[in-house]
Design an enzyme around this catalytic site. Structure first.
Site: not given
Length: 315
Positions: A29, A42, A192, A229, A258
């Site tokens: 629930r 966005i 990256e 950090p 972002d």
């Protein structure tokens, strides 16, 4: 037309809720769900709005979930340019287990997008008259199925031809293929950055050398490496600078990257120095970690951290 356009090809309608406890094979629930617009570009547009900036969010949108996403953005006062697709915009689910405080995040694959649909953004940028071209285009986030992994590279070619500044924040093959002529700013993390240099990984001791290599190879004009950090490193052909934020009470890291991009682009659009751009970006990214859930950065937190970073330069 706004000075800043964000492009999100794989947006999401983010649904979050709470449940007392996550148990297998039981009907759980949940509390009333909260719906929020999501996706790299966005979130940059949303963070820009929170920081007092303005942008136009371009996105692929399909079905009722796409309509709902656009409506939510408009309710936040964000200018929206939907490019319609046949398949429905994806929905993501985040569930907080109250008994433990754990977050369970379920990310769905994006809809299949055909060539005519993904080409809409490129073709519209090609058609814009010079007086309506944005100064900055932020291309952020993953690519949905059907969109080629050189889409951001095609966008970079267009940036070179039309003379707008392209900011790219993505990962994987989409990042490595995008890097090159036409990209103004890249924002990789250390992993990256290693991929951009053709390496599996790099040490902290190598990061400055690798950053200089990436710039020398013409993969971008400005490189901002996110260090978590520890803040971020700014590399330009002239110098390398760091911004290390203060320790803050951290509630969530969702949207920190972002928010960082939003802070940097806002200060670039305002004509601030590279060092100020770096510090405001780090301040916005750090501020986002102080907000619960997917709250992104808050302007008062961002401005306070930025002033602290500015003061550190005087010491």
């Amino acid at each position: 037309m706004s000075d800043i356009i964000t492009i999100t090809l794989n947006p999401a309608l983010d649904i979050s809720t709470h449940v007392a406890q996550v148990l297998p094979e039981r009907k759980l629930r949940c509390e009333q769900p909260v719906y929020e617009p999501g996706g790299g570009g966005i979130n940059v547009s949303r963070a820009l709005k929170k920081l007092g900036g303005d942008s136009c969010a371009w996105l692929l949108a399909g079905g009722p979930s796409g309509d709902r996403l656009c409506s939510l953005l408009e309710e936040e006062g964000i200018s929206v340019k939907p490019h319609l697709i046949q398949n429905w915009t994806r929905e993501n689910l985040m569930v907080v287990e109250d008994s433990s405080g754990n977050q369970y995040r379920f990310g769905m694959p994006g809809p299949e997008v055909n060539e005519a649909e993904w080409r809409q953004c490129l073709e519209e940028l090609e058609r814009l008259p010079n007086e309506k071209l944005p100064k900055y285009v932020v291309a952020s986030g993953s690519l949905p199925p059907g969109v080629p992994d050189d889409f951001y590279a095609q966008l970079a070619d267009l940036a070179w031809q039309r003379h707008f500044r392209l900011v790219v924040d993505t990962s994987g093959t989409a990042l490595t293929k995008a890097a090159g002529k036409g990209v103004y700013l890249l924002k990789p993390n250390l992993g990256e950055l290693a991929a951009l240099a053709g390496k599996e990984n790099i040490s902290v001791l190598e990061q400055e050398e690798i950053a200089r290599q990436v710039l020398a190879e013409g993969k971008c004009q400005v490189l901002v490496v996110s260090l978590g950090p520890r803040g971020a490193m700014l590399a330009t052909p002239e110098s390398i600078k760091y911004a290390v934020p203060p320790t803050v009470p951290q509630k969530s890291t969702v949207g920190a990257g972002d928010s960082m991009v939003a802070g940097m682009v806002l200060y670039l659009q305002q004509g601030r120095s590279m060092e100020e751009m770096l510090r405001y970006g780090v301040a916005a990214g750090t501020a986002a970690t102080m907000a619960p859930g997917t709250g992104l950065c808050r302007k008062d937190d961002t401005d306070r951290i930025y002033q602290w970073l500015q003061a550190q330069q005087q010491v």
